[in-house]
Design a protein around this motif. Structure first.
Motif, PDB file in Angstrom:
ATOM      1  N   ILE A  73       9.631 -11.521  -4.402  1.00  0.00           N
ATOM      2  CA  ILE A  73       8.597 -11.242  -5.480  1.00  0.00           C
ATOM      3  C   ILE A  73       7.468 -10.460  -5.090  1.00  0.00           C
ATOM      4  N   ARG A  74       6.965 -10.938  -3.751  1.00  0.00           N
ATOM      5  CA  ARG A  74       6.069 -10.318  -3.027  1.00  0.00           C
ATOM      6  C   ARG A  74       6.158  -8.803  -2.794  1.00  0.00           C
ATOM      7  N   ALA A  75       7.496  -8.475  -2.756  1.00  0.00           N
ATOM      8  CA  ALA A  75       7.756  -6.994  -2.112  1.00  0.00           C
ATOM      9  C   ALA A  75       7.727  -6.417  -3.673  1.00  0.00           C
ATOM     10  N   ILE A  76       8.187  -7.000  -4.580  1.00  0.00           N
ATOM     11  CA  ILE A  76       8.147  -6.208  -5.960  1.00  0.00           C
ATOM     12  C   ILE A  76       6.725  -6.158  -6.239  1.00  0.00           C
ATOM     13  N   ARG A  77       5.709  -7.235  -6.054  1.00  0.00           N
ATOM     14  CA  ARG A  77       4.465  -6.788  -6.575  1.00  0.00           C
ATOM     15  C   ARG A  77       3.874  -5.674  -5.832  1.00  0.00           C
ATOM     16  N   HIS A  78       4.115  -5.609  -4.381  1.00  0.00           N
ATOM     17  CA  HIS A  78       3.605  -4.341  -3.452  1.00  0.00           C
ATOM     18  C   HIS A  78       3.882  -3.179  -3.904  1.00  0.00           C
ATOM     19  N   SER A  79       5.276  -3.134  -4.661  1.00  0.00           N
ATOM     20  CA  SER A  79       5.828  -1.940  -5.091  1.00  0.00           C
ATOM     21  C   SER A  79       5.465  -1.268  -6.626  1.00  0.00           C
ATOM     22  N   CYS A  80       4.823  -2.375  -7.163  1.00  0.00           N
ATOM     23  CA  CYS A  80       4.371  -2.228  -8.576  1.00  0.00           C
ATOM     24  C   CYS A  80       2.665  -2.026  -8.546  1.00  0.00           C
ATOM     25  N   GLN A 130       7.856   0.194 -14.758  1.00  0.00           N
ATOM     26  CA  GLN A 130       8.879   0.524 -15.939  1.00  0.00           C
ATOM     27  C   GLN A 130      10.050   0.495 -15.578  1.00  0.00           C
ATOM     28  N   ASP A 131      10.694   0.712 -14.288  1.00  0.00           N
ATOM     29  CA  ASP A 131      12.037   0.899 -13.857  1.00  0.00           C
ATOM     30  C   ASP A 131      12.237  -0.642 -13.814  1.00  0.00           C
ATOM     31  N   LEU A 132      11.621  -1.555 -12.914  1.00  0.00           N
ATOM     32  CA  LEU A 132      12.084  -2.968 -12.825  1.00  0.00           C
ATOM     33  C   LEU A 132      11.833  -3.613 -14.157  1.00  0.00           C
ATOM     34  N   VAL A 133      11.024  -3.256 -15.111  1.00  0.00           N
ATOM     35  CA  VAL A 133      11.078  -4.003 -16.297  1.00  0.00           C
ATOM     36  C   VAL A 133      12.344  -3.660 -17.422  1.00  0.00           C
ATOM     37  N   GLN A 134      13.003  -2.440 -17.090  1.00  0.00           N
ATOM     38  CA  GLN A 134      14.134  -2.038 -17.577  1.00  0.00           C
ATOM     39  C   GLN A 134      15.275  -2.932 -17.135  1.00  0.00           C
ATOM     40  N   LEU A 135      15.035  -3.121 -15.813  1.00  0.00           N
ATOM     41  CA  LEU A 135      16.031  -4.014 -15.146  1.00  0.00           C
ATOM     42  C   LEU A 135      16.054  -5.331 -15.421  1.00  0.00           C
ATOM     43  N   GLY A 136      14.941  -5.744 -16.006  1.00  0.00           N
ATOM     44  CA  GLY A 136      14.890  -7.250 -16.410  1.00  0.00           C
ATOM     45  C   GLY A 136      14.003  -8.048 -15.469  1.00  0.00           C
ATOM     46  N   VAL A 137      13.090  -7.427 -14.794  1.00  0.00           N
ATOM     47  CA  VAL A 137      12.561  -8.173 -13.801  1.00  0.00           C
ATOM     48  C   VAL A 137      11.323  -9.202 -14.572  1.00  0.00           C
ATOM     49  N   LEU A 138      11.060  -9.050 -15.710  1.00  0.00           N
ATOM     50  CA  LEU A 138      10.078 -10.039 -16.232  1.00  0.00           C
ATOM     51  C   LEU A 138      10.877 -11.285 -16.537  1.00  0.00           C
ATOM     52  N   GLY A 192       0.687  -1.178   0.282  1.00  0.00           N
ATOM     53  CA  GLY A 192      -0.148   0.051   0.061  1.00  0.00           C
ATOM     54  C   GLY A 192       0.894   1.291   0.047  1.00  0.00           C
ATOM     55  N   GLN A 193       2.102   1.102   0.162  1.00  0.00           N
ATOM     56  CA  GLN A 193       3.160   2.255   0.054  1.00  0.00           C
ATOM     57  C   GLN A 193       4.312   2.153  -1.010  1.00  0.00           C
ATOM     58  N   PRO A 194       3.911   1.908  -2.272  1.00  0.00           N
ATOM     59  CA  PRO A 194       4.868   1.706  -3.399  1.00  0.00           C
ATOM     60  C   PRO A 194       5.608   2.911  -3.498  1.00  0.00           C
ATOM     61  N   ASP A 195       5.345   3.960  -3.212  1.00  0.00           N
ATOM     62  CA  ASP A 195       6.121   5.258  -3.264  1.00  0.00           C
ATOM     63  C   ASP A 195       7.631   5.267  -2.425  1.00  0.00           C
ATOM     64  N   ARG A 216       0.912 -10.613 -13.636  1.00  0.00           N
ATOM     65  CA  ARG A 216      -0.189  -9.862 -13.811  1.00  0.00           C
ATOM     66  C   ARG A 216      -0.246  -8.369 -13.585  1.00  0.00           C
ATOM     67  N   VAL A 217       0.459  -7.943 -12.292  1.00  0.00           N
ATOM     68  CA  VAL A 217       0.421  -6.589 -11.855  1.00  0.00           C
ATOM     69  C   VAL A 217       1.444  -5.717 -12.830  1.00  0.00           C
ATOM     70  N   MET A 218       2.223  -6.291 -13.576  1.00  0.00           N
ATOM     71  CA  MET A 218       3.065  -5.567 -14.556  1.00  0.00           C
ATOM     72  C   MET A 218       2.282  -5.437 -15.721  1.00  0.00           C
ATOM     73  N   THR A 219       1.036  -5.787 -15.836  1.00  0.00           N
ATOM     74  CA  THR A 219       0.174  -5.365 -17.128  1.00  0.00           C
ATOM     75  C   THR A 219      -1.069  -4.560 -16.613  1.00  0.00           C
ATOM     76  N   PHE A 220      -0.901  -4.087 -15.471  1.00  0.00           N
ATOM     77  CA  PHE A 220      -1.742  -3.283 -15.050  1.00  0.00           C
ATOM     78  C   PHE A 220      -1.927  -1.871 -15.405  1.00  0.00           C
ATOM     79  N   ASP A 221      -2.812  -1.176 -15.484  1.00  0.00           N
ATOM     80  CA  ASP A 221      -2.730   0.241 -15.932  1.00  0.00           C
ATOM     81  C   ASP A 221      -3.671   1.200 -14.681  1.00  0.00           C
ATOM     82  N   ASP A 222      -2.953   1.025 -13.671  1.00  0.00           N
ATOM     83  CA  ASP A 222      -3.852   1.462 -12.418  1.00  0.00           C
ATOM     84  C   ASP A 222      -3.391   2.777 -11.555  1.00  0.00           C
ATOM     85  N   ASP A 223      -2.199   3.410 -12.322  1.00  0.00           N
ATOM     86  CA  ASP A 223      -1.897   4.740 -11.418  1.00  0.00           C
ATOM     87  C   ASP A 223      -2.127   5.851 -12.015  1.00  0.00           C
TER      88      ASP A 223
END
Length: 466
Positions: A172-179, A187-195, A141-144, A220-227
């Motif tokens: 992975i849970r920490a990554i999901r919460h941050s996204c 976008q930053d994590l995808v650039q770093l190769g997370v997928l 709940g605090q990805p910022d 699935r979260v990487m495909t969201f448009d929720d921001d």
């Protein structure tokens, strides 16, 4: 709706005032403070609603989560690595209580403390696990909070400890919460190769339910448009990368086959699969990879599992964007299974919505499919869903869409559907739900009912005025 906010200090001072000035018992003082602020329209979601440690000196009174954070800081300052694990676990437990505890900790600079703790524990696997658990709990709940150092650390842990299932899961849970609701982190994590690392985790730990489920969620979260803070995201691009560069469809379908007795994992993987069907060829790929036959068999075998049923129907709805796939689903007996699932779970608005939506997609531009749906009782089931869920706008909208698609190219079905009582139900949906008005009017029009269509602009008169 409450919209005002107060600080933790303001809330705590009122509780303390109730105790000292009005001689209330701690619990009574707390209850009185909550009632007082809520009656004033204050939203207390960010406030820890608990009494501080009144036995301590006034200057030392703190909430339990701040006490846990202080203990962790002391251990970190002293580099007491043998004690940090227990303090991290205590901190995680406090964070897990609710968002208010996490918010209070974040305000007191918990993030850099937890991050530094994880860095110190990189060579101590059991303690590092506790550190990442604390980080994941804090980020919920605090990805910022996540910064560049945090992103680099999470990626490093995934790479260095990819053989460790439990550590992979919490990372992975920490990554999901941050996204979640944070496009820039995605976008930053995808650039770093997370997928590649997420898909690789599914391959590496294909028999570990926790890893597969968490990795599926994160993909699935990487495909969201929720921001809502960004005008548009890269959800579609991320879905394409998962499929085209990381073989995501095949890997997810194969992973699902290993968990036919685990509805929880199956529902997660099906939900992710539906998010990846963003292109016509991807829909066909799912069929070619055996995904359709697997989904049909899964729906038949797990018809009692509500969540699995809902997610399989969402996959059908997604892949039916391809006209050839529509026919394949129909030919595989998908219509009968959907009607059966809706009948079995008529009390679930989500299943009724997804069922109507899937059948509506099958019927679109496909007169022969409409005939199969009518003969299988699809229209009758949609009307029953409308009766059962009069307050659910999405059920009403998808049912109206289905009824319209059934008669758009098969006007002969209109009378039969009207005899089932469609007109009254559609009019009721139109009156009850403003968002349903256009779809309801379209359904009534194509059914041959009298409907008033308002013409907002005729193209006549005047130009654009400044």
């Amino acid at each position: 709706m409450a919209s005002r906010r107060i600080t933790q200090e303001t809330f705590d001072s009122v509780v303390q005032e109730n105790i000292t000035e009005f001689e209330m018992e701690p619990e009574e003082a707390l209850s009185e403070a909550i009632q007082q602020f809520e009656s004033q329209g204050v939203d207390l979601i960010n406030v820890v609603k608990a009494v501080q440690n009144t036995a301590a000196e006034a200057s030392d009174q703190k909430h339990n989560i701040l006490q846990a954070l202080d203990e962790l800081r002391k251990a970190l300052d002293l580099l007491a690595l043998d004690k940090m694990g227990d303090h991290l676990t205590n901190f995680s437990e406090q964070c897990s209580l609710d968002f208010a505890h996490r918010h209070l900790a974040a305000e007191k600079s918990a993030y850099p403390t937890v991050l530094s703790s994880c860095k110190q524990l990189m060579s101590d696997m059991p303690s590092l696990l506790k550190g990442v658990q604390a980080l994941a709990a804090l980020l919920d709940g605090q990805p910022d909070l996540l910064d560049s150092d945090g992103r680099q650390l999470l990626m490093e842990i995934l790479k260095q400890h990819r053989d460790h299932a439990a550590l992979t899961t919490v990372t992975i849970r920490a990554i999901r919460h941050s996204c979640l609701k944070h496009e820039q982190n995605r976008q930053d994590l995808v650039q770093l190769g997370v997928l590649a690392l997420l898909v690789g985790a599914i391959v590496k730990h294909g028999t570990q339910a926790d890893v597969v489920k968490e990795a599926g969620r994160a993909l699935r979260v990487m495909t969201f448009d929720d921001d809502i803070r960004v005008p548009f995201g890269r959800a579609h691009d991320h879905a394409k990368l998962i499929v085209m560069e990381n073989d995501g469809l095949r890997i997810i379908i194969e992973a699902a086959k290993a968990f036919t007795d685990n509805p929880s994992v199956l529902s997660e993987l099906c939900s992710t699969l539906s998010r990846l069907a963003v292109r016509n060829e991807f829909c066909q790929d799912i069929v070619d990879l055996g995904g359709l036959n697997f989904m049909v068999a899964l729906l038949a075998d797990c018809i009692e599992h509500r969540e699995v049923v809902k997610q399989v129907l969402s996959v059908f709805r997604a892949i039916a964007g391809n006209d050839e796939v529509k026919d394949a689903i129909i030919n595989a007996g998908g219509t009968d299974l959907i009607v059966l699932a809706m009948n079995r779970h008529m009390g679930s608005p989500q299943i009724c919505e997804q069922g109507c939506a899937a059948l509506g997609m099958f019927a679109l531009r496909k007169p022969e499919n409409c005939r199969v749906i009518m003969e299988g009782g699809g229209a009758l089931m949609a009307l029953q869903a409308m009766k059962t869920h009069t307050a659910e706008v999405n059920v009403q909208k998808q049912a109206c869409m289905l009824l319209r698609n059934l008669v758009a190219r098969n006007p002969d079905f209109s009378q039969l559907i009207l005899e089932m009582g469609a007109e009254v139900l559609i009019l009721q949906a139109k009156t009850t739900h403003r968002d349903c008005e256009d779809l309801a009017k379209a359904a009534l029009r194509d059914l041959g009912c009298k409907v008033e269509l308002q013409e907002f602009w005729t193209g006549e008169k005047g130009g654009i005025s400044r």
